[in-house]
Structure formats: structure tokens, C-alpha cells
Design a protein around this motif. Sequence first.
Motif, PDB file in Angstrom:
ATOM      1  N   SER A   7      10.840   2.404  21.664  1.00  0.00           N
ATOM      2  CA  SER A   7      10.544   3.473  21.438  1.00  0.00           C
ATOM      3  C   SER A   7      11.294   4.129  20.433  1.00  0.00           C
ATOM      4  CB  SER A   7      10.396   4.327  22.546  1.00  0.00           C
ATOM      5  OG  SER A   7      11.851   4.521  23.110  1.00  0.00           O
ATOM      6  N   VAL A   8      10.905   5.023  19.709  1.00  0.00           N
ATOM      7  CA  VAL A   8      11.792   5.640  18.395  1.00  0.00           C
ATOM      8  C   VAL A   8      11.681   7.149  18.563  1.00  0.00           C
ATOM      9  CG1 VAL A   8      11.958   5.886  15.843  1.00  0.00           C
ATOM     10  CG2 VAL A   8      10.690   3.751  16.939  1.00  0.00           C
ATOM     11  N   SER A   9      13.006   7.561  18.607  1.00  0.00           N
ATOM     12  CA  SER A   9      13.226   8.916  18.423  1.00  0.00           C
ATOM     13  C   SER A   9      14.030   9.326  17.235  1.00  0.00           C
ATOM     14  CB  SER A   9      14.015   9.769  19.553  1.00  0.00           C
ATOM     15  OG  SER A   9      15.240   8.930  19.846  1.00  0.00           O
ATOM     16  N   ALA A 117      10.969  -0.272  15.390  1.00  0.00           N
ATOM     17  CA  ALA A 117      11.577   0.944  15.094  1.00  0.00           C
ATOM     18  C   ALA A 117      11.282   1.388  13.729  1.00  0.00           C
ATOM     19  CB  ALA A 117      12.530   1.565  15.785  1.00  0.00           C
ATOM     20  N   THR A 118      11.782   0.900  12.594  1.00  0.00           N
ATOM     21  CA  THR A 118      11.808   1.080  11.131  1.00  0.00           C
ATOM     22  C   THR A 118      10.570   0.499  10.514  1.00  0.00           C
ATOM     23  OG1 THR A 118      13.414  -0.879  10.737  1.00  0.00           O
ATOM     24  CG2 THR A 118      14.215   1.345  11.258  1.00  0.00           C
ATOM     25  N   SER A 119       9.860   0.011  11.058  1.00  0.00           N
ATOM     26  CA  SER A 119       8.610  -0.881  10.623  1.00  0.00           C
ATOM     27  C   SER A 119       9.020  -1.875   9.435  1.00  0.00           C
ATOM     28  CB  SER A 119       7.531   0.539   9.798  1.00  0.00           C
ATOM     29  OG  SER A 119       7.310   1.458  10.906  1.00  0.00           O
ATOM     30  N   THR A 120       9.854  -2.566   9.991  1.00  0.00           N
ATOM     31  CA  THR A 120      10.260  -3.664   9.023  1.00  0.00           C
ATOM     32  C   THR A 120       9.864  -4.824   9.431  1.00  0.00           C
ATOM     33  OG1 THR A 120      12.552  -2.584   8.709  1.00  0.00           O
ATOM     34  CG2 THR A 120      12.490  -4.791   8.072  1.00  0.00           C
ATOM     35  N   ASP A 121       9.118  -5.545   8.744  1.00  0.00           N
ATOM     36  CA  ASP A 121       8.232  -6.785   8.737  1.00  0.00           C
ATOM     37  C   ASP A 121       9.319  -8.070   8.888  1.00  0.00           C
ATOM     38  OD1 ASP A 121       6.311  -8.679   9.396  1.00  0.00           O
ATOM     39  OD2 ASP A 121       5.770  -8.925   7.328  1.00  0.00           O
ATOM     40  N   ALA A 122       9.726  -8.390   7.783  1.00  0.00           N
ATOM     41  CA  ALA A 122      10.424  -9.733   7.660  1.00  0.00           C
ATOM     42  C   ALA A 122      11.533  -9.444   6.614  1.00  0.00           C
ATOM     43  CB  ALA A 122       9.504 -11.149   7.178  1.00  0.00           C
TER      44      ALA A 122
END
Length: 780
Positions: A7-9, A117-122
Amino acid sequence: MAAQTASVSHGPRATPGHHPSRAADPDVEGVATRGDVRIAWAVYGDHHDASVPTVVLVPTWSIVPSRFWKLQVGYLARHFRVVTFDGRGSGASSRPAGAAAYTDTEYAADLLAVLDATSTDAPVLVTLSCGAAWAVHHAARHPSRVRGIVAIAPSCGLDVATPGRDEVPWDRPLDTTHGWAKYNKHYWLGGGYDDFVDFFFRRMFPEPHSTKQIEDCVGWAHEITPSVLADTTAGRLGCDGAVCESIVPLTRDVTCPVLVVHGSDDRIRPLAFGERLAELTRGSLVVLDGAGHGPPARDPVKTNHLIRSFVERVAGPSGAPRVEGPVVIPSASSVGSAVDADRSRTGPADDGRAAPTRVAGAGAADALVRRTWTRARNRRRRVLYLSSPIGLGHAQRDVAIAAALRERRPDLEIDWLAQHPVTRVLAQHGERVHPASAWLRNESGHVEHEAGEHDLHAFQAIRHMDEILVHNFMVFSDVVEGGDYDLVVGDEAWDVDYFLHENPELKRFAFAWMTDFVGWLPMPDGGAHEAALTADYNAEMIEQRARFARVRDRSVFVGSPDDVVDQPFGPDLPSIRSWTAANFSFAGYVTGFDPAAAAVEAPAVRAELGVGPDERLCVVTVGGSGVGVPMLRRVLDAVPTARALAPDLRFVVVAGPRIDPASLPAPEGATVLGYVPDLYRLSAACDVAVVQGGLTTCMELTALRKPFVYVPLRHHFEQTFHVRSRLDRYEAGRHLPYEEAIDPDGLAEAIAKEASREVAYRPVETDGAARAADLLADLV
């Protein structure tokens, strides 16, 4: 702890504020939560382009936080999207209790949570020391979520012996504290933590002159407790109920490209560790001969170039513009107010200025990029000029030298890599500011951040500016990589001079270094510690020059041999004056203006200010930074008393380019101005002046033969020793300690007395710019 959905805050601010002493500011910060453990992360260089590769700077052992990567973040964020996060047990992340919370699998799960959380794929994972194990865990279990691994000084989870260390048990009480016996849980918890930390980081940085790197890491190590470090170590070693898992079997499942970087003098884990990881992962190995366990901190330029090259090889070109060949650069006059802004950002300018040619990624438009290579015989002479932004004096003299250089080489093209407030002067003179200047981090802002009330510990301020200096050197490196410059002139461009000596293979141009002082000197209240630090810095410079004399094609001292202080660099080191005489050419002082012509204009300047023929003018100025606000306020407080002593006194207070004049009071008889171009015209028109101890302003007044009071910044070694020594030689000015200037009555009395004094200064050279240009002309 089992892995859970992250989860991200988000952090407390959507757009984080600017930190003047950092090489980069995060675009967004947040927290990934796994169970009751919060992992703090930050994203830098968000290029808003999905094709731009992401680099994740993975945590290392919890003894240091993600700030360890400070010398990488700024540069990499200019080219890629960069994610950092504090590992559990460090920085702003949680510190759970117990060894089981700190196993390699927990750290690897945190890494995955941060990616989500940071929408980082690869991303490409960059690791140091223990972080290599966590990257291997992640790459083996989630191969689609990693593009490559750069493993610097890998140290954990491998079947490789470390002689002298492995024989010492970590979790049993010992009857000795010698050497690696300090690496012991019971010693840490029993009061030996400070001793261990000092021992560990001195082994981590065996390279000579590593005082700053050791100091940083020791400081970070004291941001956590011995018990937390004990838990993190037990988790990694499989002690106190934790389960330790070797990464050797996991390496079979690592399919992404791997680059291992290891120092040959690594005294934490030997080179064999790096060799073994490269073998197991079928990766490449770069050996840094003579390097220790901390290349990102001790050899940041080489480390940054290695990382960037690897990322572009495995993940595609960066998202930042590159400087390729000749670049169309607008004149400073056409830029207008754009170059006045405090360019403290990491990205290129968005003010409409021409940007360097972009070499883009793999899109169809990339084929349309046009490049031109010009044969050497057809190239115009090109100079890149670097002028220190700490004060405006460098800019004034450098513009004068550049004009004299053009007289000797009429076909010369000069580009300026410059920051505010230097850009104000350059715009005024129509000079060409290189668009990559927008990428520089502002050194004046850092200096202001470091200052107290008329107090600037200049030596420590420079030391604390390490990440800005590395960042700005990397900008310079990118510029000269594609700029085809014949000559680079660095007027106290400390970053360029230092890192060219550390990386002499990067020199591909003639290089001229200019300065008006030589030698770091300790302040008396710094004691033996500061004396040792300054001597170490001086020794490093002396050794660099002896080994790589070819880096500087010319060393120019702005002054005469007798202007150099006659003190030793430190114990067992040579005299500063004798060493400078042997290693520098002397240009004489460069005023940047003609004192006789300025005197002719003085009556007109006085008339513009409304100063009557029966009035005396006192000019007050504190230079080009914002450090002088307290001094300006002290003088303004003293105006009523000074005018009571000398009713004919009028005051003009110059706030400069970085102080808002509206923030200062204007008592009767005083006028407050902002930035004043060609300040020497005002100095020529005055009858007395009050200034800080900066060399340029003091020498301007000396050349103009004006009485003045100068109040050096406290703890500013250059103003305290170097400038005062030179002024004493010229028999110029009245020195007033700030402690005495605090009293309005005492300050007023000093101003009134100085205003009535007849001066008899030694004459100041008037041909310094021409002499400096003569020293440069044969290099281009």
C-alpha cells in the motif's frame, strides 16, 4: 514477515521543496507498507516518458541510508527515472525488532513493494555491498521485473572466504577487540559501537584523503542504534532465529544482464567476491584497481559513467538531451531574464532557450536526428569558460579576460557554463550562456544555506557541497564530451579541477585553472581536527599536481607572488608561497575595469543618485550571495548615529542579486538598491564604503583609492587570512571584526573616521586582464 500487497501513502508534499545543498530534489516521495513496516521511497527525474529507463538505487547494509547514493542521484536523474528507498532499519523507514525482520527475503520483498508503489515495471537495479544479494533474490524470483543489475562491491551470500574476518565469530563474546573482533554483536551492545563504526569505515575507504567519505558514513551510522544494526546483521547471517539463504543456487535463475564492479583494494570483501558473482551470473566484471569498498562515494565520476553506460546498453538510451557537436546557443542578451533565474533544477530549461540536440530512444523519429561532424581544420576556435558563482567578482574579471582574449584571437567562440548570479553579468555583456547551464545546481544557494549570522565556515561549506560539485562536474563532462572545445578555462571551478585530476583520462582539451588564493587554512577555533583536515586537503592537491601535471596546461594566479600567504600548507608540507611560485604563472590583479575612466564617470553617477556636491556618499555592499543580510541590517541600524557624527553622509546600500531590497529597512539618509550592474561605478563615486571581506570588492576600492571598512565573514578562512594578508600588503582598508560591528555606535564611529581618512595605498595593476589573456592565448 510474509510479503503483502504494497500500500502506498504519499509524502506530505506533492511537489517536494528545493533543498539547496542537494544535487537533486525528488519529484514525489511516498511510503510503501508491508504489514507494520513502512519503507520510505523517492522518485527523481520523472521524465513523464514511459520509454525512459528506470534505475533503482537499492539499499545497502542498514548502517547507511539511501543518502549514501547522493553522488549518483543528480546525474542519473538527468538521464533516467531514478528510484531510491531507505532499507528497513535505516533512514526514514521502520526499524522492526528481531533478526527475522531483516533476512534477505524481507529486503527483496521490500524492493518489490517499492517497485509496485512507484509504478516501476522492470528497472535496472544498482546495488552496493549487501544489496547485491537482495537484487539476486528479486531477479531470480521475478525475472520480468528487472532489466539488469549493476552490483558494486558485492559482499553477502556467496561461498567465498574473507581471510582474517571469517575466523572471528560475530555472535559470541570475545576476549579481544583487535581488528575484525570489533565486528561483534556483544562489542556493539556493550559500548564499543563507536569504535567499530570508525574501524569499519576506515577499512571501507582505504584510499588516501577519504576524510569526507568516512565522516559522512560515521554520521549516518549514528542515526541508528547498535541494537538495530545487530538485528540487521543477525538476519543476514542467520543468527538469533533468522534463516539465512545462500544466493549461489539463486544465481542460476538470474537471466538479466549483470555488471559487477569491484575494487582491487576492497578491505571489507575481497575482489574474489566480485569475481564469483560475475561467474555465477554470467556477467561482466570491471575491476577498479586501487579502489576500496565504496566506489560510489570515493570514485563517483567513474561509477556514474559505468552505471549510465550499462543502463543504456541493456535498457535503451536515456531520456535527457545529449550535447552533440556544435550547438546553437542563443546570446545571453536574447535570453533576457531567463538566465537570471536560480537554475537549481536537474532538468533542461523550459524557458524557450535552445536545447542540446537530443539523441532519443528507439522511436521512429530517432532516425530523423541530424548530426554533423566538422573536420578539425574547419573548426573555429572554441573556449568553454567556467566562472565561480560564489560572488560576482569572478564574473567581472572573467568577462574582461574573455574580451582581451578575443582581441588576440578574433575568430574565437566562447561559451559559458554558468549559474546565477554570474549569468546576470554575462547577460549584461551579451555573452553566450550554454543551455546545459540549466542543469547546474546552484552553489550560491548552498553557501547561503550553510551561513549563519555573518558567519560562513567556508572550508566546511565546500566540503558539504560534495554532491553539488559532483553533479556539476557531470554536467561539464557531458558538455565537453560532444563540444569539441579547444580550451576550458576554470576560474575557481573546484569541481572541474579536482575531478579532472581524479579522472585524467577525461581531459580532451587544453585546461587553464585560475584562482586568487591557494591553500586551505584552518580557523583557530577548529582545533587540531580542522588543522588535520585542511592539511589533508592541501596534501591531496599537492600530490595530484605532482602526479598529473599534464591536467593543467596553465595555472594562473590572479595577483603577484607577494600576494600569496607565506604560511605552510600543513605539517611537513611546503610553504604556500614557494609552492605557488613554482607551480603558477602570475597575471597580476584583474580589476575588470579602468579606474581612471571610472573616476571620470563618478560625478555623473553621484548626480544620478541625487548626491549633492556638499554631501559624502557611503556605499555599502556585501557581494553577490545572500550571506550578507545580517551585515546590511547592522549598517542600516548604524545610519542614524553615523549621520549624527557626520551629517553630510548619505548611504546607498546595495542588496545584490540574491537579496530582496524590499526586505531591508531604509532609514532617513539611506537608499536601498537591488542588483547594480558594474558596481565599480558606484564604488568610484563613493567617499567611503562598508563591505564584507571579499577580495574583489576590497581590491576594487583599493584600485580606486577609496577609504573603506571591511568586515570579514566569521570562520571564512579566505577572507580572514588570504584577503586580509593581501590588503595589508596594499596598506588598504580598515579591518573591523563583526563582533565590533554589532554595536551600532562603534560601527558608526568607524565609518565616520574612515570617511575622513586620506589614503596612501600601494598601486594596483591595471593590465591584469591583458596579462591573463596572454597566458591563455597560446592554448587556443
